[in-house]
Design a protein around this motif. Structure first.
Motif, PDB file in Angstrom:
ATOM      1  N   TYR A 213     -40.101 -18.957 126.665  1.00 13.38           N
ATOM      2  CA  TYR A 213     -40.427 -18.587 125.295  1.00 13.38           C
ATOM      3  C   TYR A 213     -40.026 -19.686 124.309  1.00 13.38           C
ATOM      4  O   TYR A 213     -40.734 -19.952 123.315  1.00 13.38           O
ATOM      5  CB  TYR A 213     -39.734 -17.264 124.928  1.00 13.38           C
TER       6      TYR A 213
ATOM      7  N   LEU B  54     -42.765 -22.348 124.367  1.00 13.81           N
ATOM      8  CA  LEU B  54     -43.999 -21.953 123.672  1.00 13.81           C
ATOM      9  C   LEU B  54     -43.825 -22.046 122.166  1.00 13.81           C
ATOM     10  O   LEU B  54     -44.727 -22.490 121.438  1.00 13.81           O
ATOM     11  CB  LEU B  54     -44.382 -20.533 124.088  1.00 13.81           C
ATOM     12  N   ALA B  55     -42.666 -21.612 121.675  1.00 13.67           N
ATOM     13  CA  ALA B  55     -42.426 -21.661 120.225  1.00 13.67           C
ATOM     14  C   ALA B  55     -42.423 -23.107 119.720  1.00 13.67           C
ATOM     15  O   ALA B  55     -42.986 -23.420 118.661  1.00 13.67           O
ATOM     16  CB  ALA B  55     -41.088 -20.987 119.905  1.00 13.67           C
TER      17      ALA B  55
ATOM     18  N   GLY C  85     -44.025 -25.603 120.996  1.00 18.53           N
ATOM     19  CA  GLY C  85     -45.389 -26.111 121.026  1.00 18.53           C
ATOM     20  C   GLY C  85     -46.184 -25.648 119.823  1.00 18.53           C
ATOM     21  O   GLY C  85     -46.953 -26.417 119.238  1.00 18.53           O
ATOM     22  N   VAL C  86     -46.021 -24.368 119.455  1.00 21.81           N
ATOM     23  CA  VAL C  86     -46.756 -23.856 118.289  1.00 21.81           C
ATOM     24  C   VAL C  86     -46.335 -24.612 117.033  1.00 21.81           C
ATOM     25  O   VAL C  86     -47.171 -25.001 116.202  1.00 21.81           O
ATOM     26  CB  VAL C  86     -46.497 -22.337 118.140  1.00 21.81           C
ATOM     27  N   ILE C  87     -45.032 -24.843 116.880  1.00 22.11           N
ATOM     28  CA  ILE C  87     -44.552 -25.565 115.701  1.00 22.11           C
ATOM     29  C   ILE C  87     -45.124 -26.973 115.664  1.00 22.11           C
ATOM     30  O   ILE C  87     -45.541 -27.483 114.617  1.00 22.11           O
ATOM     31  CB  ILE C  87     -43.011 -25.596 115.699  1.00 22.11           C
TER      32      ILE C  87
ATOM     33  N   VAL D  97     -47.974 -28.074 116.906  1.00 27.78           N
ATOM     34  CA  VAL D  97     -49.396 -28.020 116.537  1.00 27.78           C
ATOM     35  C   VAL D  97     -49.552 -27.844 115.045  1.00 27.78           C
ATOM     36  O   VAL D  97     -50.381 -28.487 114.388  1.00 27.78           O
ATOM     37  CB  VAL D  97     -50.110 -26.909 117.318  1.00 27.78           C
ATOM     38  N   VAL D  98     -48.743 -26.945 114.446  1.00 30.29           N
ATOM     39  CA  VAL D  98     -48.836 -26.714 113.000  1.00 30.29           C
ATOM     40  C   VAL D  98     -48.498 -27.986 112.229  1.00 30.29           C
ATOM     41  O   VAL D  98     -49.182 -28.364 111.267  1.00 30.29           O
ATOM     42  CB  VAL D  98     -47.893 -25.552 112.607  1.00 30.29           C
TER      43      VAL D  98
END
Length: 930
Positions: A373, A376-377, A379-381, A383-384
């Protein structure tokens, strides 16, 4: 006293005076009547005894020498004198042989009588007496006579042969040199002078030389500069005589250098060999000095311990089970440990395993889920953040300002970029420590070749500068090659060029020259590439030639396959009637009919020492009927093209494709053409013969590359760093001589130690190499070393010395060749990667400077700060003068990629105009916000 006594005394005095006058008159009459009759000495003595003032001589006869058949004059002057006669060898000279005159002295008022006679060679030769022929003067007055000094008359001569000629010597350095000279017999005795190489030797200018001891020349401590040809010169009033020439050679015996460190043992295990070496260079033997005695290499045996590989010990016992449900054990590489370069044990020295039999499985799964987890967090940050950055970047791209000169990015953000790799030394040399590569040379600053897959950032934010917006961070990467469609004039493309390739092609036809060297004829070096609106660059490797096609020169919807080649055929661009010479290779670029919206920048290496006082340099172009027309003179203004001369290259701005040549017309004898001198060597067919070849070629990369190609074909080795020689246009020849050959080890063919090139061979060489060869033969196969000196000298001009010290043993046949093909297949670049200045920055500079404003920030100021200050009328007619100026800057700095000079110029302009800005906040915001 009575009156009678007075009368008697007066009568007596008058009688005596009358008696003396009568005697003098009788003597004079007797002389006149007798012609050569003599006046007796008794009479002269009696007259001289009379009291009063006797004649005194103002000028007496002087010693004289009869030169050849020319008579000499003897002269006497006396006062008071009624008559003067000469007496030679005890006899009076006849009166009619005297020439006399009488005049009044203006200062004393006395009468002065002067008498001269001539003495001929025949008179002197006919006299046979115990002494030399002599003459004196006798002067008469009413009170008596006076005699002058005797003057001797001799016949001058100087015999032809010296009694002792000086003898040549070979003297060690710091030894004493004594040259003996006994001049020929002569009258008067000859004076002796010494000449060295036809120049007078003076002991007053050099304390080390003494020429005063019995006509001998003594040099107390011999120096190398004392070597030369000495001549004894004997001189007197009648002639000069030269002795035989004595050659003095000051030699230096060779001395060993210090031993090098012992080399590592030749084997890794067991018995081997170690070596150390020394060279005969401390000092090197010169002028026939003895070579060092002894061995240049020493060898000793050595023993190397054999490697011992490491072996693992047994595993230790397992540890107690930890709170993480794990236990561990260890082992060490000590059974035995690795020694003497042995291998380290393979595998792990620590082992860990679960020790609960599965009871801790749940906790481990929970830890794995947490890690998943968290990843994944993150990676999202990421991308943003990336999306936000791209959005900001695109926004900033659409908000360009119009002023660029105040940007801190331009002032300090440029980073230097160079396509060339760092090299040390000359890789052509026989003993170079780096991989040999004769295609590269440090003398020329033109680009050698492009390296593929280069990615360099030009801008990085600097900590001391103001913050730079993201639009200024431009990366110079390798862009994917775009495909273009050739829409215009496809039929004009050369048949041998293909739009999908960018290579160097060469069609070579070789011919064996009389001396055995392969010379290239009608070889064409060319390169080609397809260019579109983004522009690019063409480079011919190792030739100092390149072509820059600026961005926007080709229309947006068009692409052209452009080519550039060097013409290797016999040049017709130079005119010998006008003393014009070719200063660089003839370059052709095309295709014909090429339509450009702005000029291209061509760079050509040249071999002239640029000087407006000595050269008239012109640019010529070949017409359709193969004639050459002059399109500009470098020193004159022109709007058809532009030429900027650097020390080794010229940079041309051209509007039309075609064949161009740079020619020079010397104005004075001081005009200098640079030559590159290089010496190569190789073994001949016989193992005892060795050949030295000295090449003299125009100092351009392309011309020297022809020498390299020829030497490569015959296995030659470069023996000394090539040197540059200044060759003057004074019509004097070039002499090449070989010196200091160890005569006890080597021999050379008679009458070949000095060779000569005529002036026209080198001055009108047309980029063609010229060379001469020296054939040496060693006396013994055990001779493995050669040391000598090669002198290359223009008569009454510059001289270069090439010192050769090389090994010529049989093992040299397998030596690594000096020519290695470099990775230079990429000879063109297209798009942004071909330019030093990023496109966005280039556009903003042009926007700022192309339009003049009240602050004076126009293209003329930009040209001034970039040191382009002549022929500005050419830029004035261009659509974008700033863009053409930047293209010229790109061509001039293509080798170094130094953007600092451009950034400094822009920063200086910004500082100058910052002082004149109004203090209104609105105005400042307008000028400095980007």
């Amino acid at each position: 006293m009575t009156e009678r006594n007075r009368i008697e005394m007066g009568t007596t005095v008058k009688g005596r005076r009358r008696f003396l006058v009568i005697i003098l008159a009788l003597a004079l009459c007797a002389t006149i009547v007798s012609g050569r009759g003599t006046v007796s000495d008794a009479l002269a003595d009696s007259l001289s005894s009379v009291g009063g003032t006797l004649p005194h001589f103002l000028q007496e006869p002087e010693d004289a020498y009869i030169i050849k058949n020319n008579p000499i004059k003897l002269r006497c002057r006396a006062t008071p004198a009624l008559q003067i006669f000469f007496k030679c060898n005890g006899e009076w000279v006849h009166q009619n042989q005297h020439t006399s005159q009488e005049y009044m002295d203006q200062n004393t008022g006395l009468k002065i009588r002067e008498v001269t006679i001539n003495v001929t060679r025949q008179q002197v030769e006919d006299f046979h007496g115990p002494e030399d022929y002599w003459c004196l003067c006798v002067a008469w007055s009413h009170l008596g006579t006076s005699k002058s000094r005797k003057a001797t008359v001799r016949i001058a001569y100087l015999r032809k042969n010296f009694e002792q000629d000086p003898q040549g010597k070979e003297v060690p350095i710091k030894g004493m040199i004594v040259l003996h000279c006994r001049p020929p017999e002569g009258v008067p005795m000859a004076e002796v002078e010494w000449l060295k190489n036809e120049e007078l030797v003076s002991s007053f200018e050099d304390d080390n030389i003494d020429t005063r001891a019995d006509h001998n020349l003594i040099i107390n401590e011999a120096r190398l500069s004392d070597s030369g040809n000495y001549t004894c010169l004997a001189t007197n009033v009648v002639a000069k005589r030269r002795s035989a020439t004595a050659t003095v050679v000051v030699f230096v015996n060779g001395g060993w250098s210090l031993w090098t460190e012992w080399s590592p043992c030749s084997v890794n295990c067991g018995r081997g060999i170690q070596k150390r070496s020394r060279t005969c260079t401390n000092p090197a033997p010169l002028n026939g000095g003895a070579f060092c005695e002894g061995m240049s290499v020493q060898k000793i045996t050595c023993s190397a311990l054999c490697p011992v590989d490491g072996v693992w010990e047994e595993w230790s016992e397992w540890t107690m089970c930890s709170a993480q449900c794990e236990r561990q054990r260890w082992r060490e590489c000590n059974a035995p440990p690795p020694r003497h370069r042995g291998k380290v044990c393979e595998g792990e020295g620590q082992s860990t395993e679960n020790c609960t039999g599965g009871l801790c499985t749940q906790s481990m799964e929970n830890s794995i889920d947490v890690a998943l987890y968290s990843g994944l967090a993150a990676g999202v940050i990421a991308v943003v953040v990336l999306i936000v950055a791209i959005t900001l970047y695109r926004k900033s791209q659409s908000e360009y300002g119009v002023d660029v000169i105040d940007s801190s990015a331009l002032a300090g953000g440029f980073q230097s970029f160079n396509f060339k790799t760092t090299r040390q030394g000359n890789p052509l040399l026989l003993n170079s420590s780096m991989q040999p590569d004769i295609t590269v040379n440090q003398t020329f600053s033109s680009p050698i070749c492009f390296q593929d897959s280069i990615d360099k950032e030009l801008f990085d934010p600097l900590p001391d500068k103001a913050k730079v917006q993201s639009s200024f961070v431009v990366s110079l990467g390798v862009a994917d090659r775009a495909e273009y469609h050739v829409k215009s004039h496809p039929e004009t493309l050369p048949a041998n060029l293909h739009p999908n390739y960018s290579t160097v092609e060469g069609k070579k036809t070789t011919m064996i020259a009389p001396n055995g060297i392969h010379t290239l004829r009608k070889t064409q070096f060319k390169t080609s590439a397809v260019f579109g609106h983004l522009g690019g660059r063409l480079v011919i490797p190792n030739a100092g030639v390149s072509l820059l096609v600026p961005h926007g020169a080709i229309a947006d919807d068009t692409s052209w396959e452009m080519y550039m080649l060097i013409n290797q055929e016999e040049s017709s661009s130079q005119s010998e009637e006008r003393c014009e010479i070719l200063l660089g290779p003839e370059i052709t670029y095309g295709p014909p009919g090429l339509n450009l919206s702005c000029p291209v920048a061509m760079t050509i290496a040249h071999c002239a020492e640029v000087s407006a006082e000595n050269w008239n340099i012109k640019l010529k172009r070949q017409t359709k009927d193969n004639k050459w027309e002059e399109i500009m003179s470098v020193d004159n203004e022109s709007t058809s093209c532009y030429c900027l001369m650097d020390s080794h290259s010229c940079h041309l701005l051209l509007d039309q494709p075609g064949c161009y040549a740079l020619v020079g017309e010397p104005i004075t004898d001081a005009a200098i053409k640079r030559l590159r001198i290089a010496v190569f060597g190789s073994m001949e067919a016989s193992s005892m013969d060795y050949s030295l070849r000295v090449h003299c070629v125009d100092d351009t990369p392309h011309a020297f590359q022809r020498v390299v190609t020829a030497e490569t074909s015959r296995g030659g080795q470069l023996l000394e760093e090539p040197k540059m020689l200044f060759f003057k246009g004074n019509c004097l020849s070039l002499q090449v001589s070989i010196q200091d050959i160890p005569q006890f080890l080597w021999s050379i063919k008679p009458f070949t130690t000095c060779q000569e090139f005529s002036f026209t061979q080198l001055w009108y060489s047309n980029q063609q190499p010229v060379h001469c060869a020296f054939s040496l033969q060693r006396h013994s196969a055990s001779t493995t070393q050669l040391s000598c000196k090669i002198s290359v000298r223009q008569v009454k001009g510059h001289e270069q010395i090439l010192q050769v010290y090389t090994s010529v043993g049989e093992n040299e046949k397998e030596m690594v060749p000096f020519f290695m093909q470099a990775d230079c297949t990429v000879t063109s670049q297209t798009g942004a990667k071909a330019f030093k200045i990023p496109l966005s920055i280039r556009q903003r500079i042009c926007t700022t400077f192309d339009t003049a404003n009240a602050k004076g920030k126009d293209w003329q100021l930009l040209a001034q700060k970039l040191h382009i200050q002549r022929n500005l009328s050419y830029f004035n007619k261009q659509k974008s003068p700033s863009a053409v100026i930047l293209s010229l800057w790109e061509a001039r700095h293509q080798d170094s990629g130094d953007l600092d000079s451009l950034a400094s110029a822009l920063e200086e302009i910004g500082k100058i105009h910052c002082k004149s800005l109004p203090q209104s906040p609105d105005d400042k915001e307008t000028d400095f916000t980007f």
